[in-house]
Design a protein around this motif. Structure first.
Motif, PDB file in Angstrom:
ATOM      1  N   ARG A  49       0.911  -1.144   0.111  1.00 19.93           N
ATOM      2  CA  ARG A  49      -0.136   0.141  -0.232  1.00 19.93           C
ATOM      3  C   ARG A  49       0.840   1.274   0.191  1.00 19.93           C
ATOM      4  NH1 ARG A  49      -3.085  -1.771   3.225  1.00 19.93           N
ATOM      5  NH2 ARG A  49      -2.291  -0.884   5.239  1.00 19.93           N
ATOM      6  N   HIS A  50       2.079   1.252   0.889  1.00 17.84           N
ATOM      7  CA  HIS A  50       3.024   2.371   0.728  1.00 17.84           C
ATOM      8  C   HIS A  50       3.477   2.689  -0.703  1.00 17.84           C
ATOM      9  CE1 HIS A  50       5.763   5.138   2.376  1.00 17.84           C
ATOM     10  NE2 HIS A  50       6.623   4.580   1.807  1.00 17.84           N
ATOM     11  N   ARG A  64       2.277   1.932  -3.541  1.00 20.39           N
ATOM     12  CA  ARG A  64       1.336   1.912  -4.590  1.00 20.39           C
ATOM     13  C   ARG A  64       0.826   3.616  -4.225  1.00 20.39           C
ATOM     14  NH1 ARG A  64      -2.143  -3.434  -3.406  1.00 20.39           N
ATOM     15  NH2 ARG A  64      -0.903  -4.918  -4.956  1.00 20.39           N
ATOM     16  N   GLU A  65       0.805   3.825  -2.930  1.00 19.90           N
ATOM     17  CA  GLU A  65      -0.164   5.219  -2.564  1.00 19.90           C
ATOM     18  C   GLU A  65       1.028   6.396  -2.062  1.00 19.90           C
ATOM     19  OE1 GLU A  65      -2.664   4.200   0.356  1.00 19.90           O
ATOM     20  OE2 GLU A  65      -4.036   2.935  -1.148  1.00 19.90           O
ATOM     21  N   SER A  66       2.166   5.948  -1.592  1.00 17.69           N
ATOM     22  CA  SER A  66       2.910   7.014  -0.554  1.00 17.69           C
ATOM     23  C   SER A  66       4.124   7.552  -1.619  1.00 17.69           C
ATOM     24  CB  SER A  66       3.412   6.472   0.503  1.00 17.69           C
ATOM     25  OG  SER A  66       2.385   6.217   1.272  1.00 17.69           O
ATOM     26  N   GLY A 126       3.757   5.492  -7.950  1.00 16.11           N
ATOM     27  CA  GLY A 126       3.948   3.972  -7.297  1.00 16.11           C
ATOM     28  C   GLY A 126       5.282   3.323  -7.924  1.00 16.11           C
TER      29      GLY A 126
END
Length: 790
Positions: free
Chosen positions: A291-292, A294-296, A300
């Motif tokens: 998730r990090h 992909r999102e942070s 990505g």
């Protein structure tokens, strides 16, 4: 290892939905687990596909193993990977809702009772490690501990956890511990059938990796290496752009285009939690990392390219699939190897049965033992007469090695280095014997007649003078030479006998090797004596005693020759007649051997005894013209050389230079022989002036010494040593062995074969072989069934 690129979709797809395929996978895994247990128990070296975990301490190896097992057992607290390898056999058992761990017994293929408590598992690992290392008195050991873990939440996987690389030993451990760990791990990882699982923290850059070069030494192209970047979550916060994270994930420029590392993060909480909570946290960390990414991170990351290499779940699935693929590929070769090992073990059992049967058949044992002894004697004779097998490069010795291994060292009294011809070649047998003989001659000829003090010369000379006449001078010189020969040549003779005995002693192992090779080549090992340790020890002891007795006899023989040539009744000192020069000297009673200045040697005429005057008719015609000679100084040349004297029926015409010069008959190895007159022998070294009585006597003694040495070394000693050592080895060895070993009653003869506990030892060895045969045969049957289903 060249890792295939898989898409997230392919990764999420089930690998094998067929129940029959899953059953085959489990059957294959169980078969290899049993084979691995047998290999560890019996020390079999079988090419079983295995995963070996490597890495430095604190690189996350222990946490990864616990994650694969699906439960914690305080592995980090016992430091299980720092001293002894641990083989983790993970078995997926849906019925095992709680982990069941069993440890394989030391030196056995049996497993103990199941253990459930994680603390008990850790304690047992620690106890076994400390006990084993205490027995070995070592800091590390390559012998593994085998633990079988059956659990519903672990994969079918076998991993060998190795000691972690360290830069410095812990307090209380030897300084060599880091090097020993590195050497041991390389040994475990070197077999080509093993897959390497190398872990490295994400905080370490590839260019500064401490242990990556060590892995390259084992697997230069990473063809069988899986690289895992641990603690990946610690590095994620450094990336903000897609190109940054993609560049890091590719590891381009350091690992090669076909090597793709896995990136794993695991829970950091080391508190006491349930196994279910532990597995939930593992899944949660995997999800948080993705998730990090992909999102942070802006843009990505290239999930299609790198997604299958991120997360613990991806690594776990890849390891299980890779090991199963290797199992399937290795099954045919493993089957063939098992068939070969079963045949070899069966043959060993047959030989053991023959040994047990032979212990009750004395006649058969006698015949086999006599044939073996005869074979050894035959090969010893061949080695003495000249043979080039076994390989001289392996079994031969140089002169320096002979001196070192024999413990004899240098030749006594010889200060210079003796290097005979062929000293650098590795020789044995008759060739080595002849080289020692030549070395002995070189050492002997390097010794000159030693310096004799004036006091010794005076004591010998003046004692002989009391017998009357000038003959005392001649006998005194000969006695000095004989004493020097006895003192200096006897130690050399003893050393020569010891060196030759060592050469012959060394031949026993060569004869055993030669006999074993010939039996193997011509398949004549039906009655092999290899297993009868007691008989072989007795045979070796008898041969050793035989050579030792020969050495003692040879020492006595050469000492007898030395005594003969140095006897007062020997004519060796007189055959060459080197002492004519002394005939012109006055009586020994009037020699002054003190080392005084020349001016102090004038003797008043009134002190000359009347018998010093010349006998009428031996000098000038007129008595009034006779000259009474003065007593010469020890360093003043003698001037009585103008008179003609007749002694023993010989006319000796002596010129002004003194007696006629004679050269020693032997010119030893390029050295100048001793000179008479003045006899220039060693005058510069021993401190006397040429022409003095002391110098003349020492010079004549030196020539006598050279003559004694020549006769002894050129005539007597070589034939004595050859006949004393080699002839008995050729003609009497088998008779001596037969009398000592076989000319005894049956009870004493059988003591060499049935020593206390020997039969029990053979029976125990046979039982162990039967157990090994049973286990290997069971594994063979399993793999035969597997091969039919492939």
């Amino acid at each position: 290892m060249t890792t295939p690129v898989r898409t997230p979709k392919a990764r999420r797809a089930p690998m094998d939905t067929s129940s029959s395929s899953a059953d085959a996978t489990k059957t294959r895994f169980e078969a290899y687990n049993r084979l691995q247990a047998a290999a560890v128990a019996f020390g079999e070296k079988l090419p079983i596909p295995e995963i070996v975990a490597l890495g430095g301490q604190s690189d996350g190896k222990s946490s990864l193993l616990e994650a694969l097992l699906g439960f914690r057992f305080n592995v980090r607290e016992v430091e299980m990977g720092t001293r002894r390898p641990l083989v983790l056999q993970m078995v997926h058992d849906p019925t095992a809702l709680e982990p069941r761990c069993r440890f394989q017994d030391e030196d056995s293929e049996e497993y103990g009772s199941p253990m459930v408590l994680s603390s008990a598992i850790a304690d047992l690992i620690k106890t076994r490690t400390e006990s084993h290392l205490r027995t070995l008195q070592a800091a590390v050991s390559p012998k593994p501990i085998v633990m079988r873990a059956e659990y519903a939440h672990c994969p079918n996987l076998t991993i060998i956890d190795t000691p972690g690389f360290v830069l410095k030993a812990k307090k209380g451990e030897p300084e060599s511990t880091p090097a020993e760990i590195l050497s041991m791990v390389k040994g475990l990882a070197s077999p080509p059938h093993r897959i390497l699982l190398f872990l490295q923290q994400s905080s370490v850059e590839w260019c500064s990796s401490l242990w990556l070069d060590s892995i390259r030494e084992i697997d230069p192209n990473f063809k069988r290496t899986i690289i895992v970047v641990s603690k990946f979550d610690n590095r994620l916060k450094e990336f903000t752009e897609k190109w940054e994270i993609d560049s890091y994930l590719s590891a381009s420029g350091y690992l090669g285009d076909n090597t793709h590392p896995f990136f794993v993060a695991l829970p950091k909480d080391r508190g006491t939690i349930s196994n279910d909570e532990f597995r939930r946290q593992i899944s949660q960390v995997d999800g948080d990392v993705l998730r990090h990414m992909r999102e942070s991170i802006k843009g990505g990351f290239s999930e299609e390219k790198f997604g299958s290499f991120v997360g613990f779940g991806s690594l776990k699935k890849y390891l299980e699939n890779e090991l199963q693929k290797r199992y399937k590929e290795a099954a045919p070769a493993t089957l063939a190897l098992l068939e070969q090992r079963c045949s070899e073990v069966s043959l060993e059992i047959s030989r053991m049965d023959s040994k047990l049967q032979a212990t009750s058949d004395v006649a058969h044992l006698r015949r086999a033992a006599m044939l073996h002894a005869s074979s050894i004697c035959s090969h010893l004779g061949a080695l003495i007469d000249g043979a080039a097998d076994p390989s001289p490069e392996q079994w031969g010795k140089t002169t320096e090695e002979e001196q070192l291994h024999s413990g004899i060292g240098a030749w006594p009294g010889v200060t210079s280095s003796i290097k005979p011809p062929n000293s650098s070649l590795k020789l044995y047998g008759g060739a080595a014997f002849e080289r020692v003989m030549h070395e002995f001659r070189c050492a002997t000829y390097s010794i000159e007649c030693p310096q004799v003090s004036r006091e010794k010369v005076a004591n010998i000379l003046l004692a002989h003078a009391g017998r009357g006449g000038n003959g005392g001078v001649m006998e005194a010189a000969a006695e000095i030479a004989r004493a020097a020969a006895r003192a200096w040549l006897m130690p050399l003779l003893d050393t020569a006998c010891d060196r030759l005995a060592f050469v012959l002693q060394s031949l026993f192992d060569l004869a055993i090797e030669r006999s074993r090779t010939y039996e193997s080549q011509y398949q004549q090992n039906a009655d092999s004596m290899d297993g009868y340790v007691g008989f072989l020890a007795s045979l070796r002891c008898t041969y050793s005693n035989f050579i030792r007795d020969l050495s003692k006899q040879c020492k006595q023989l050469v000492r007898h020759h030395l005594d003969s040539v140095t006897s007062p009744y020997s004519h060796i000192c007189y055959d060459s007649d080197p002492i004519n020069h002394l005939n012109h000297l006055q009586s020994a009673t009037f020699f002054d051997l003190t080392d005084l200045p020349l001016s102090q040697h004038t003797t008043p005429k009134e002190n000359i005894p009347p018998n010093q005057q010349l006998t009428p008719g031996k000098g000038t015609d007129k008595e009034s013209q006779m000259t009474v000679p003065e007593t010469p100084s020890p360093d003043q040349p003698d001037n009585n050389n103008n008179h003609k004297k007749k002694e023993n029926g010989h006319n000796n015409n002596n010129g002004g230079e003194g007696g006629r010069k004679r050269q020693a008959r032997v010119q030893p190895y390029g050295r100048n022989s001793n000179k008479l007159n003045g006899f220039g022998y060693g005058n510069e070294d021993i401190g006397y002036r040429p022409g003095s009585p002391y110098a003349n006597i020492c010079s004549v003694s030196a020539q006598h010494f050279a003559r004694i040495r020549e006769v002894l070394i050129e005539r007597n000693v070589p034939s004595a040593l050859n006949s004393g050592f080699l002839t008995p080895c050729r003609e009497r060895l088998f008779l001596v062995l037969g009398m000592d070993l076989f000319a005894v009653n049956d009870e004493k003869f059988m003591d060499m074969f049935v020593a206390p506990g020997a039969i029990e030892g053979i029976q125990n060895e046979r039982q162990s072989l039967l157990k090994r045969q049973k286990t290997l045969q069971s594994c063979l049957n399993e793999f035969k069934n597997l091969s039919r289903s492939l």
